[in-house]
Write an enzyme that holds these catalytic residues in place. Structure first.
Site, PDB file in Angstrom:
ATOM      1  N   HIS A   1     -10.458   1.272   1.495  1.00  0.00           N
ATOM      2  CA  HIS A   1     -10.275   2.263   2.561  1.00  0.00           C
ATOM      3  C   HIS A   1     -11.557   2.207   3.388  1.00  0.00           C
ATOM      4  CE1 HIS A   1      -8.771   6.324   4.072  1.00  0.00           C
ATOM      5  NE2 HIS A   1      -9.954   6.176   4.668  1.00  0.00           N
TER       6      HIS A   1
ATOM      7  N   HIS B   1       1.674   5.380  -1.818  1.00  0.00           N
ATOM      8  CA  HIS B   1       1.349   6.539  -2.656  1.00  0.00           C
ATOM      9  C   HIS B   1       2.651   7.146  -3.186  1.00  0.00           C
ATOM     10  CE1 HIS B   1      -2.881   6.787  -1.208  1.00  0.00           C
ATOM     11  NE2 HIS B   1      -2.346   6.262  -0.114  1.00  0.00           N
ATOM     12  N   PHE B   2       2.812   7.144  -4.496  1.00  0.00           N
ATOM     13  CA  PHE B   2       3.979   7.766  -5.113  1.00  0.00           C
ATOM     14  C   PHE B   2       3.727   9.227  -5.487  1.00  0.00           C
ATOM     15  CE2 PHE B   2       5.783   3.530  -6.711  1.00  0.00           C
ATOM     16  CZ  PHE B   2       6.867   3.587  -5.861  1.00  0.00           C
TER      17      PHE B   2
ATOM     18  N   LEU C   1      -5.023   9.493   7.594  1.00  0.00           N
ATOM     19  CA  LEU C   1      -6.360   8.897   7.575  1.00  0.00           C
ATOM     20  C   LEU C   1      -6.253   7.456   7.112  1.00  0.00           C
ATOM     21  CD1 LEU C   1      -8.501  11.837   6.138  1.00  0.00           C
ATOM     22  CD2 LEU C   1      -8.623  10.887   8.451  1.00  0.00           C
TER      23      LEU C   1
ATOM     24  N   LYS D   1      -8.984  -0.168  -6.116  1.00  0.00           N
ATOM     25  CA  LYS D   1      -9.035   0.490  -4.801  1.00  0.00           C
ATOM     26  C   LYS D   1     -10.352   1.223  -4.639  1.00  0.00           C
ATOM     27  CE  LYS D   1      -7.677   2.073  -0.812  1.00  0.00           C
ATOM     28  NZ  LYS D   1      -6.393   2.756  -0.563  1.00  0.00           N
TER      29      LYS D   1
ATOM     30  N   ALA E   1      -3.768  14.909   4.965  1.00  0.00           N
ATOM     31  CA  ALA E   1      -3.555  13.665   5.699  1.00  0.00           C
ATOM     32  C   ALA E   1      -2.514  12.815   4.990  1.00  0.00           C
ATOM     33  CB  ALA E   1      -4.872  12.892   5.814  1.00  0.00           C
TER      34      ALA E   1
ATOM     35  N   ASN F   1      -5.024   7.305  -6.491  1.00  0.00           N
ATOM     36  CA  ASN F   1      -5.768   8.545  -6.222  1.00  0.00           C
ATOM     37  C   ASN F   1      -4.965   9.783  -6.619  1.00  0.00           C
ATOM     38  OD1 ASN F   1      -4.023   7.927  -4.051  1.00  0.00           O
ATOM     39  ND2 ASN F   1      -5.214   9.174  -2.626  1.00  0.00           N
TER      40      ASN F   1
ATOM     41  N   HIS G   1       3.350  14.709   1.302  1.00  0.00           N
ATOM     42  CA  HIS G   1       2.796  16.042   1.060  1.00  0.00           C
ATOM     43  C   HIS G   1       3.897  17.042   1.368  1.00  0.00           C
ATOM     44  CE1 HIS G   1      -1.416  14.808   0.662  1.00  0.00           C
ATOM     45  NE2 HIS G   1      -1.250  14.037   1.708  1.00  0.00           N
TER      46      HIS G   1
ATOM     47  N   HIS H   1      -4.799  -0.421   5.705  1.00  0.00           N
ATOM     48  CA  HIS H   1      -4.328   0.389   6.835  1.00  0.00           C
ATOM     49  C   HIS H   1      -5.288   0.365   8.025  1.00  0.00           C
ATOM     50  CE1 HIS H   1      -7.046   3.141   4.881  1.00  0.00           C
ATOM     51  NE2 HIS H   1      -6.154   3.685   4.072  1.00  0.00           N
TER      52      HIS H   1
ATOM     53  N   HIS I   1       0.872  -1.191   0.000  1.00  0.00           N
ATOM     54  CA  HIS I   1       0.000   0.000   0.000  1.00  0.00           C
ATOM     55  C   HIS I   1       0.896   1.224   0.000  1.00  0.00           C
ATOM     56  CE1 HIS I   1      -3.819   2.146   1.522  1.00  0.00           C
ATOM     57  NE2 HIS I   1      -2.951   3.071   1.123  1.00  0.00           N
TER      58      HIS I   1
ATOM     59  N   ASP J   1       1.391   2.740   3.491  1.00  0.00           N
ATOM     60  CA  ASP J   1       0.558   3.910   3.214  1.00  0.00           C
ATOM     61  C   ASP J   1       1.414   5.176   3.199  1.00  0.00           C
ATOM     62  OD1 ASP J   1      -1.761   5.306   2.565  1.00  0.00           O
ATOM     63  OD2 ASP J   1      -2.373   5.567   4.663  1.00  0.00           O
TER      64      ASP J   1
END
Length: 345
Positions: free
Chosen positions: A135, A15-16, A218, A98, A262, A41, A250, A173, A13, A246
């Protein structure tokens, strides 16, 4: 034990993000993970096989020279996702879809607003041996944010698992004792990922003595009783729970603002922090299963053959990371000491 060698792990899990951010996030993950399930996302979201393959090429282009890292692609489920979309995704090599409830987290505005019309899609996923990654939080504003994971189990998760008995489901998560107990008691084909932050922290670490925005993610951090329940299930060695960071970057200005984003960017320390958790639990013998074995087994993929070695050596997570754009990211555990380190890195 001052050194541990395990089969090279995967991140189930992750996020790139996209564009220039990939020049930071891909090498950070590729340093110790052989594969990663890539979250879809983006803006706009990855809703088709064509978009997924284009995104995969951008990720591969950002790999360090000589790296064998392999991104595993997913689609973003919307109310408009069709059975034909699933067939095309399977043909292209997409592994999973997802599901974000609309508005549940970062870039989830295009997520699912109603489950009732999506059961043909869930059936198609099962038919084509693809996974549904969830999620698991409700988004009704009158429900306390600390209760939304449990409410999702009661309102939706039980029904999804029971109505499509051949569908493989990953409860992403998880953050609560309720979720851990649900996964343990569910039918075969139900598993969960657990992040480093939810094993290491509880909501006091985010709120006590002032708000710490870089610990805000989150699903949100919960009570210490829930943290201890998660630590107990990973210590147990149950194959239903495996590594999913996860990791979600940011920029500093988007975290330290009146409405901060988040996400915890843990890629540069995640494997070391997981090792620290298992060491604290006197369960280093369970680390390889959690990090390297149970994920590929559940996904039906071969286990990796290379190994990585971690050594007991204290180091400090940097306070900031500078992106190619010049923007800053504050990584998870910034300025904190970690007791384990990837050898020869």
């Amino acid at each position: 034990m001052n050194e541990i060698t395990i089969i090279k792990p995967d991140d189930w899990h992750l996020h790139f993000r996209d564009q220039d951010m990939l020049l930071e996030t891909v090498p950070a993950t590729a340093r110790c993970f052989e594969r990663a399930i890539v979250m879809p996302n983006l803006r706009p979201p990855i809703t088709t096989a064509e978009l997924a393959m284009s995104y995969k090429e951008r990720i591969l282009a950002a790999r360090p020279e000589g790296s064998s890292f392999n991104p595993l692609m997913t689609l973003y489920l919307t109310d408009k996702t069709s059975v034909e979309d699933i067939k095309a995704a399977k043909a292209a090599g997409v592994l999973a879809v997802k599901m974000y409830p609309a508005g549940a987290t970062t870039n989830s505005d295009s997520g699912v607003s109603s489950l009732s019309s999506l059961y043909p899609v869930f059936e198609a996923l099962a038919e084509h041996d693809m996974l549904l990654l969830i999620h698991g939080e409700v988004t009704q504003k009158h429900i306390d944010i600390f209760d939304r994971e449990k409410e999702f189990i009661d309102q939706h998760m039980v029904q999804i698992v029971e109505r499509v008995p051949n569908l493989k489901v990953v409860f992403e998560h998880i953050t609560t004792k309720d979720a851990a107990e649900f996964v343990l008691s569910a039918r075969e084909g139900v598993a969960a990922t657990i992040t480093p932050q939810h094993l290491l922290l509880n909501r006091n670490h985010m709120l006590d003595g002032g708000i710490r925005p870089h610990n805000y993610c989150l699903p949100v951090l919960k009570r210490s009783t829930h943290q201890e329940a998660l630590r107990a299930v990973v210590k147990s060695g149950s194959p239903r729970f495996f590594l999913g960071t996860d990791s979600a970057p940011h920029t500093k200005d988007n975290k330290e603002t009146d409405c901060g984003c988040a996400g915890c960017y843990s890629a540069w320390s995640a494997l070391e922090l997981y090792t620290q958790v298992f060491d604290e639990l006197d369960a280093l013998d369970k680390l390889e299963g959690f990090a390297s074995l149970y994920g590929p087994d559940f996904y039906g993929l071969p286990r990796n053959t290379e190994t990585v070695t971690l050594v007991r050596e204290a180091w400090e997570v940097p306070s900031n990371i500078t992106l190619p754009s010049g923007d800053l990211i504050v990584p998870f555990f910034a300025g904190e000491q970690v007791e384990w380190k990837l050898k020869d890195f």
